[in-house]
Each structure stands twice: as C-alpha cells, then as structure tokens.
Design an enzyme around this catalytic site. Structure first.
Site, PDB file in Angstrom:
ATOM      1  N   TYR A 142      35.192  14.581 -12.111  1.00  0.00           N
ATOM      2  CA  TYR A 142      34.715  13.896 -12.148  1.00  0.00           C
ATOM      3  C   TYR A 142      35.916  12.876 -11.096  1.00  0.00           C
ATOM      4  CZ  TYR A 142      31.177  14.200 -15.731  1.00  0.00           C
ATOM      5  OH  TYR A 142      30.039  14.641 -16.360  1.00  0.00           O
ATOM      6  N   LYS A 189      39.272  26.390 -20.320  1.00  0.00           N
ATOM      7  CA  LYS A 189      39.092  28.108 -19.071  1.00  0.00           C
ATOM      8  C   LYS A 189      40.572  27.829 -18.415  1.00  0.00           C
ATOM      9  CE  LYS A 189      36.232  30.565 -17.969  1.00  0.00           C
ATOM     10  NZ  LYS A 189      35.348  31.687 -18.836  1.00  0.00           N
ATOM     11  N   ASP A 221      33.537  28.609 -22.387  1.00  0.00           N
ATOM     12  CA  ASP A 221      32.258  29.785 -22.782  1.00  0.00           C
ATOM     13  C   ASP A 221      31.744  30.709 -23.896  1.00  0.00           C
ATOM     14  OD1 ASP A 221      34.610  30.925 -22.300  1.00  0.00           O
ATOM     15  OD2 ASP A 221      33.691  32.457 -20.814  1.00  0.00           O
ATOM     16  N   ASP A 245      31.098  16.696 -21.010  1.00  0.00           N
ATOM     17  CA  ASP A 245      30.012  16.050 -21.020  1.00  0.00           C
ATOM     18  C   ASP A 245      29.209  17.283 -21.725  1.00  0.00           C
ATOM     19  OD1 ASP A 245      27.878  14.309 -20.167  1.00  0.00           O
ATOM     20  OD2 ASP A 245      27.729  15.398 -17.693  1.00  0.00           O
ATOM     21  N   ASP A 249      25.881  17.482 -24.948  1.00  0.00           N
ATOM     22  CA  ASP A 249      24.432  17.215 -24.630  1.00  0.00           C
ATOM     23  C   ASP A 249      24.124  18.667 -25.556  1.00  0.00           C
ATOM     24  OD1 ASP A 249      24.728  15.209 -22.851  1.00  0.00           O
ATOM     25  OD2 ASP A 249      22.514  16.048 -21.841  1.00  0.00           O
TER      26      ASP A 249
HETATM   27  C1  IPM Z   1      26.876  10.461 -19.858  1.00  0.00           C
HETATM   28  C2  IPM Z   1      26.951  11.210 -18.421  1.00  0.00           C
HETATM   29  C3  IPM Z   1      27.342  10.607 -17.356  1.00  0.00           C
HETATM   30  C4  IPM Z   1      28.207  11.460 -16.896  1.00  0.00           C
HETATM   31  C5  IPM Z   1      26.925  10.674 -15.504  1.00  0.00           C
HETATM   32  C6  IPM Z   1      25.596   9.496 -15.996  1.00  0.00           C
HETATM   33  C7  IPM Z   1      28.754  10.301 -14.683  1.00  0.00           C
HETATM   34  O1  IPM Z   1      26.189  12.330 -18.252  1.00  0.00           O
HETATM   35  O2  IPM Z   1      27.872   9.671 -19.811  1.00  0.00           O
HETATM   36  O3  IPM Z   1      27.855  11.727 -20.084  1.00  0.00           O
HETATM   37  O4  IPM Z   1      28.662  12.996 -17.162  1.00  0.00           O
HETATM   38  O5  IPM Z   1      29.696  11.010 -17.704  1.00  0.00           O
HETATM   39 MN    MN Z   2      26.088  13.515 -19.638  1.00  0.00          MN
END
Ligand code: IPM
Ligand code: MN
Ligand code: NAD
Length: 360
Positions: A142, A189, A221, A245, A249
């Site tokens: 990032y 990884k 993975d 990240d 999700d």
């Molecule tokens: C999160 C989001 C952010 C990230 C983006 C919007 C920069 O996906 O807060 O999880 O990748 O950290």
């Molecule tokens: Mn995110």
C-alpha cells in the site's frame, strides 16, 4: 466522562450508516451521563468536491485534536471506472492512517448466533467462531514506491516491510492473544516473498516472548481456504496490510455480511473506528445499508479508546436482542426471509436506539 469525537461520514453509504453510529453515541452519553462533543469533517470524494483534496488539512487537524474518530467509508464509482484519475478518494483514508500512525487494524469476526443461517457457510461449521484479526495498516505494498513507465505499459508497487513495523503489531496481537484463547496464527507468503520471510522471522522471534501462546504460521492461500473450511480453528490472526484486507472481506461471510464487521485502527495516538465495508455504490441512497457495522464500531471505540466496557457491552447485547426479535436488514435476511421483519437502514437504526433507551 468528557470526550471529543470527530465524525467523518465520507461517501456513498458512509453518511447513511455513520448517522446511526453517532446517534448511538449520543444515546449512550445520555444513558450513562457522559459528555460527548461532536465535530464533523470531510474526506474522500466529498472532500475532493469541496476542496480538491481527499484529506484537507482541516480534517487532519481536527483528527489530531479529537479523542476518537468515527469514520464511514470513502469511494465513488467515477474513480472506480476511471483508474487514470490521479486524485482519488481512497488516498484520503490511506493518508490519515499514515499521519495518525494507525498501524494496527483490529477486525473482530463477531458471529451472532442468530445469524448462523445468514452466512453462505454451513451453520455447524460456523457455530462458536470468534476470530480477532490484526491487520497491519501503514506498511506493505500500500505504501511502497509506485512507478509507471513513460510509455505507460509497465507498472509496479513495492511490497516493503521494516522489522519494527512487524514487531510493533506482533506485540499487539500477542498481547490480545494472551487475553483470549492464547492461539495466534500469522499469515504470510514466506515461500515466495522476501518481505514475508522477514515477517515470519520476526514473528518467530516475538513468539519466544509469549511462550503461553500457541503460534502457527500459514501461507495466505492456505489461510484463505482454512477460514472457510474450519473457521473455529482460529483465535487471533496476525497478517500484513494487503492479505488482511482480502482475508477480512472473506471472513465477513462468517459473520453473515460486510454490514456486520466493525474495525478499530490504533497505534500512536487517536483511535479510528470504522466498518470494514466501503461506500457500496450499488446500494447507496436506497435505505438498504446495514448500519450495525458502524454501530459495532462505536462499541469498539467505547471499549478501546475510552475504556467504557459496560457501555460497549450494552450495544452488543442490544444488537443481539434486535436479531433475536427477528429484525434484519436485507443483507442478513437469509433465503427464508418470511419469518423475519426486514428493515431499512433508518428503521434498523431507530430500533437499536429504542432498545438501548429501554435497557438503561
Ligand atoms: C478497507 C479498504 C481500504 C483498504 C481502501 C479503500 C483503501 O478496502 O479499509 O478495507 O484497502 O485498506
Ligand atoms: Mn477492504
Ligand atoms: P464495498 O464494501 O463498498 O461493497 C461490497 C459489497 O458489500 C457490495 O455488494 C455492497 O452492497 C455490500 N455492502 C457493503 N457494505 C454493506 C452494508 N453496510 N450493508 C449491506 N451491504 C453492504 O466494496 P466495493 O464495492 O468493492 O467498493 C465500493 C467503493 O468503496 C470503492 O470505491 C472502494 O474503493 C471503496 N471502499 C472503501 C472502503 C473504506 O472506505 N474503508 C472500504 C472498501 C471499499
């Protein structure tokens, strides 16, 4: 208790859900006799529109002065559809994380029993799952150098970690593991990436200082697969920015929806609290967004930044009661929705407030 709270609603469903996080804070202040003073600031697309800058200086100044920050989400379809735009809403979020030194992002996978059937995973596999992710938040690919060749046909993002960045978040994760199930899984990884080899070596060193904690290392993975196969095996998961990240999700499906996962970003100073979801263009302005992730972020703020455990617990037990009474937003109503009372964002927010008032 007297606290100054900065609210940054952001874009898309950000303002729709943050409105209810803030309203819950206001109600908690009344019920428990605290004084919470609120200020508001711009970030993301909203800030670009108003000032040309996704993180105006004024927002950063207000953030530094506040005791805690409640954030919604940033992002706009315009930028998602046009990657060539140079000034982008997400830059505001990345910059504030860096500027405030928010290197540890805690993402609890809090599974309410009532939502066992809202998940796409079988209920018997999920039951009893309780995971706390520690996602490193101010390093990795990032923040490494980005390049684009003159002919535009080659691009790179540097994946980089310094040892101290790994050490400080590893300590935080181990400290949390000591207070929980005393298991920590570090995800990397290291079979391919040099930065992951540094990550693994460093975590192995830190692990020696916490002999009571059982440490495991998984490749990302495999970890992605294990999360769905047997989520109960995990207690604390420690991982880098990008892997964290993506894995969180994925893990939101354990809790039933992106609309159920809250997060706390902590580090050098002011704590920053936000749902893990984004601005969700697909449901913006439709009263469909689940406000519970924002409300759960407020619970994290009360507990972590202010040490108000009873207040935080009240929010969680209120949400539990709302769910037990059969109320759902559409994202957490499973296929057989008919026995449920499906509410929009506004009605769900109002109901949580009403139940909090009744219990205090
Ligand atoms: C999160 C989001 C952010 C990230 C983006 C919007 C920069 O996906 O807060 O999880 O990748 O950290
Ligand atoms: Mn995110
Ligand atoms: P998203 O998290 O916004 O949405 C993913 C899916 O989850 C969508 O189908 C959405 O409708 C659903 N969803 C998300 N939050 C929900 C809620 N509270 N209730 C019900 N459903 C919910 O991810 P995306 O679609 O990949 O990204 C949209 C925009 O948000 C992009 O511009 C992206 O950069 C941005 N983004 C911002 C943040 C942040 O500010 N922290 C996080 C992720 C994405």
């Amino acid at each position: 208790m007297k606290k100054n709270i900065l609210v940054i609603p952001g874009d898309g469903i950000g303002p729709e859900v943050t409105q209810w996080g803030k309203a819950v804070l206001e109600q908690i202040a009344i019920s428990f006799n605290h004084e919470f003073n609120f200020d508001e600031a711009l970030m993301g697309h909203a800030a670009i529109e108003a000032t040309g800058n996704p993180l105006p200086d004024e927002t950063l100044e207000k953030a530094r002065k506040s005791d805690a920050i409640l954030f919604g989400a940033v992002g706009h379809a315009k930028y998602d559809n046009d990657p060539s735009l140079k000034v982008r809403p997400e830059q505001g979020l990345l910059k504030i994380r860096k500027e405030l030194g928010l290197y540890a992002n805690l993402r609890p996978i809090l599974l309410f029993d009532e939502l066992l059937n809202a998940s796409s995973i079988k209920a018997h596999i999920l039951r009893g799952t309780d995971i706390l992710f520690f996602r490193e938040l101010t390093g990795d690919v990032y923040f490494g150098e980005k390049t684009r060749s003159e002919d535009k046909n080659t691009a790179s993002d540097l994946m980089i970690y310094h040892k101290y960045e790994i050490e400080r978040i590893a300590h935080k994760a181990y400290e949390a593991a000591m207070q929980r199930g005393r298991k920590l899984c570090s995800v990397d990884k290291a079979n391919v990436l040099e930065s992951s080899r540094l990550w693994r070596e460093t975590v192995q060193e830190i692990a020696k200082q916490y002999p009571e904690v059982e440490t495991q290392h998984l490749f990302v993975d495999n970890a992605a697969m294990q999360l769905i196969k047997d989520p109960k095996q995990f207690d604390v998961v420690l991982t880098a920015n990008l892997f964290g990240d993506i894995l969180t999700d994925e893990a939101s499906q354990i809790a039933g929806s992106m609309g159920m996962l809250a997060s706390a970003s902590i580090g050098d100073g002011t704590g920053f609290f936000e749902p893990i979801h984004g601005s969700a263009h697909d449901i913006t302005g439709k009263d469909l967004a689940n406000p519970l992730a924002s409300i759960l972020s407020v619970a994290l703020m009360l507990e972590i930044s202010f040490g108000l455990k009873e207040e935080a617990q009240l929010i969680i037990s209120t949400i539990d009661r709302v769910l037990k009474d059969g109320y759902r937003t559409s994202d957490i109503a499973d296929d057989s929705t008919s026995p449920y009372k499906v509410l929009g964002t506004q009605d769900m927010g109002k109901l949580v407030l009403k139940f909090i008032t009744q219990q205090t």
